[in-house]
Design an enzyme around this catalytic site. Structure first.
Site, PDB file in Angstrom:
ATOM      1  N   GLY A  10     -22.014  14.640 -45.159  1.00 24.02           N
ATOM      2  CA  GLY A  10     -21.104  14.457 -46.301  1.00 24.02           C
ATOM      3  C   GLY A  10     -21.874  14.252 -47.580  1.00 24.02           C
ATOM      4  O   GLY A  10     -21.479  13.472 -48.452  1.00 24.02           O
ATOM      5  N   ALA A  11     -22.998  14.998 -47.714  1.00 25.78           N
ATOM      6  CA  ALA A  11     -23.909  14.768 -48.854  1.00 25.78           C
ATOM      7  C   ALA A  11     -23.558  15.619 -50.060  1.00 25.78           C
ATOM      8  O   ALA A  11     -24.276  15.604 -51.052  1.00 25.78           O
ATOM      9  CB  ALA A  11     -25.352  15.034 -48.417  1.00 25.78           C
ATOM     10  N   SER A  12     -22.458  16.371 -50.007  1.00 25.54           N
ATOM     11  CA  SER A  12     -22.167  17.296 -51.117  1.00 25.54           C
ATOM     12  C   SER A  12     -21.535  16.609 -52.312  1.00 25.54           C
ATOM     13  O   SER A  12     -21.492  17.180 -53.404  1.00 25.54           O
ATOM     14  CB  SER A  12     -21.266  18.436 -50.623  1.00 25.54           C
ATOM     15  OG  SER A  12     -20.042  17.930 -50.139  1.00 25.54           O
ATOM     16  N   ARG A  13     -21.003  15.407 -52.122  1.00 25.17           N
ATOM     17  CA  ARG A  13     -20.375  14.715 -53.265  1.00 25.17           C
ATOM     18  C   ARG A  13     -20.176  13.230 -52.908  1.00 25.17           C
ATOM     19  O   ARG A  13     -20.474  12.800 -51.802  1.00 25.17           O
ATOM     20  CB  ARG A  13     -19.053  15.356 -53.640  1.00 25.17           C
ATOM     21  CG  ARG A  13     -17.947  15.194 -52.601  1.00 25.17           C
ATOM     22  CD  ARG A  13     -16.636  15.795 -53.079  1.00 25.17           C
ATOM     23  NE  ARG A  13     -15.503  15.255 -52.336  1.00 25.17           N
ATOM     24  CZ  ARG A  13     -14.233  15.499 -52.626  1.00 25.17           C
ATOM     25  NH1 ARG A  13     -13.923  16.261 -53.643  1.00 25.17           N
ATOM     26  NH2 ARG A  13     -13.263  14.976 -51.911  1.00 25.17           N
ATOM     27  N   ASP A  60     -19.966  22.445 -40.376  1.00 24.50           N
ATOM     28  CA  ASP A  60     -18.631  21.859 -40.279  1.00 24.50           C
ATOM     29  C   ASP A  60     -18.677  20.874 -39.119  1.00 24.50           C
ATOM     30  O   ASP A  60     -18.903  21.267 -37.962  1.00 24.50           O
ATOM     31  CB  ASP A  60     -17.597  22.962 -40.027  1.00 24.50           C
ATOM     32  CG  ASP A  60     -16.181  22.410 -40.037  1.00 24.50           C
ATOM     33  OD1 ASP A  60     -16.005  21.193 -39.786  1.00 24.50           O
ATOM     34  OD2 ASP A  60     -15.251  23.194 -40.287  1.00 24.50           O
ATOM     35  N   ASN A  83     -21.921   9.789 -42.812  1.00 20.26           N
ATOM     36  CA  ASN A  83     -21.063   9.461 -43.963  1.00 20.26           C
ATOM     37  C   ASN A  83     -19.856  10.381 -44.100  1.00 20.26           C
ATOM     38  O   ASN A  83     -18.840   9.983 -44.673  1.00 20.26           O
ATOM     39  CB  ASN A  83     -21.930   9.520 -45.236  1.00 20.26           C
ATOM     40  CG  ASN A  83     -21.098   9.578 -46.486  1.00 20.26           C
ATOM     41  OD1 ASN A  83     -20.544   8.555 -46.924  1.00 20.26           O
ATOM     42  ND2 ASN A  83     -20.962  10.764 -47.071  1.00 20.26           N
ATOM     43  N   TYR A 148      -6.409   7.920 -40.139  1.00 26.61           N
ATOM     44  CA  TYR A 148      -7.687   7.588 -40.787  1.00 26.61           C
ATOM     45  C   TYR A 148      -8.197   6.240 -40.266  1.00 26.61           C
ATOM     46  O   TYR A 148      -9.365   6.102 -39.897  1.00 26.61           O
ATOM     47  CB  TYR A 148      -7.479   7.553 -42.301  1.00 26.61           C
ATOM     48  CG  TYR A 148      -8.713   7.244 -43.114  1.00 26.61           C
ATOM     49  CD1 TYR A 148      -9.761   8.147 -43.211  1.00 26.61           C
ATOM     50  CD2 TYR A 148      -8.829   6.037 -43.811  1.00 26.61           C
ATOM     51  CE1 TYR A 148     -10.890   7.874 -43.982  1.00 26.61           C
ATOM     52  CE2 TYR A 148      -9.941   5.748 -44.581  1.00 26.61           C
ATOM     53  CZ  TYR A 148     -10.971   6.660 -44.657  1.00 26.61           C
ATOM     54  OH  TYR A 148     -12.092   6.380 -45.419  1.00 26.61           O
ATOM     55  N   ALA A 150      -7.499   4.726 -37.443  1.00 27.60           N
ATOM     56  CA  ALA A 150      -7.928   4.824 -36.037  1.00 27.60           C
ATOM     57  C   ALA A 150      -9.319   5.448 -35.955  1.00 27.60           C
ATOM     58  O   ALA A 150     -10.169   5.005 -35.176  1.00 27.60           O
ATOM     59  CB  ALA A 150      -6.911   5.655 -35.250  1.00 27.60           C
ATOM     60  N   LYS A 152     -11.677   5.332 -38.175  1.00 19.51           N
ATOM     61  CA  LYS A 152     -12.698   4.401 -38.671  1.00 19.51           C
ATOM     62  C   LYS A 152     -12.903   3.231 -37.711  1.00 19.51           C
ATOM     63  O   LYS A 152     -14.002   2.682 -37.607  1.00 19.51           O
ATOM     64  CB  LYS A 152     -12.317   3.920 -40.079  1.00 19.51           C
ATOM     65  CG  LYS A 152     -12.409   5.014 -41.145  1.00 19.51           C
ATOM     66  CD  LYS A 152     -13.847   5.511 -41.299  1.00 19.51           C
ATOM     67  CE  LYS A 152     -14.009   6.631 -42.282  1.00 19.51           C
ATOM     68  NZ  LYS A 152     -15.397   7.115 -42.381  1.00 19.51           N
TER      69      LYS A 152
END
Ligand code: NAP
Length: 235
Positions: A10-13, A60, A83, A148, A150, A152
């Site tokens: 999840g490093a794109s933003r 993905d 992340n 969401y 559940a 986490k």
């Protein structure tokens, strides 16, 4: 320079991009992953300007083959920051099964597969660190966050298991549970909010990551609950 290598999902933003820049400052060489190649390239450029090596590899995280391929390309890593994640925010009675499944697939299953691949190589090298970005929603219940929340909670469960399984292999595993962080995710979920200044900033989460990475191997912190001081306690 640390001579250490970190893979950040999840490093794109948002939080992931900020963690990448922070770890680059700490001297980590990086493997950055997400789906959006052009956003990753921007983060890559920023990090390379800090003098570290940065590999971009799109994946993905709902795809096991893509995750396996990502870790094959990455080789040995010292740090995994799990992340990547997303949410669809509905009450239980309005939650579509396909939305539930899509969220678990990325936030829980994708994180599990990344941990599995990372721990396989970390066991071989007898050491490593994994930081899972869960959420306050992984500890407490909130309305309209069934799927969401559940996912986490699942990430916290995975963290607890990995702490135990990693202990004798010198693999340290942590969770960070932030409250609301001022990123696109919140802006998209809450278009009614206009003032983000009082929220946790992505930098605060990146600082917590850097702190966990600075710990000596003989001590550990299982979970950092990061919240706005104005919010009620998390645990
Ligand atoms: P964000 O800005 O929406 O970023 C999410 C990241 O995850 C993006 O880089 C996205 O990249 C990646 N991602 C999403 N689905 C993916 C998939 N299927 N495969 C690969 N990558 C995927 O969100 P954020 O606020 O920075 O959140 C980062 C993490 O912190 C998430 O796990 C979130 O649950 C957690 N968190 C956020 C908050 C908050 O208030 N913002 C609070 C607590 C915890 P691509 O779209 O390029 O694939």
């Amino acid at each position: 320079m640390t001579n250490k290598k970190a893979l950040i999902t999840g490093a794109s933003r948002g939080i992931g991009a900020t963690i990448a820049a922070r770890l680059a400052k700490e001297g980590y060489d990086l493997i950055l992953t997400a789906r959006d190649q052009s956003k990753l390239a921007t983060v890559q450029k920023e990090c390379e300007q800090l003098g570290v090596e940065v590999l971009v590899s799109t994946a993905d995280l709902s795809s096991e083959p893509e995750i396996i391929d990502l870790f094959l390309k990455a080789g040995f890593i010292d740090l995994l920051v799990n992340n990547a994640g997303f949410g669809i925010f509905e009450e239980i009675t309005d939650t579509k099964l396909e939305d539930w499944q899509a969220i678990q697939k990325v936030n829980a299953e994708g994180a599990f597969l990344c941990m599995r691949e990372a721990m396989r190589t970390m066991k071989q090298q007898n050491g490593g660190r994994i930081i899972n970005i869960s959420s306050v929603v992984g500890v407490k219940g909130y309305p309209s966050q069934a799927a969401y929340g559940a996912s986490k909670h699942a990430l916290i469960g995975l963290t607890k298991t990995a702490i135990e399984e990693g202990r004798d292999h010198n693999i340290r595993v942590h969770a960070i549970c932030p409250g609301g962080v001022a990123t696109e995710m919140v802006k998209e979920a809450r278009p009614d909010l206009t003032d983000f200044s009082a929220m946790i900033q992505p930098k605060d989460v990146a600082d917590a990551v850097a702190y966990l990475c600075s710990l000596p191997t003989n001590i550990t912190i299982d979970c950092i609950h990061l919240r706005r001081a104005a919010s009620p306690q998390t645990w």
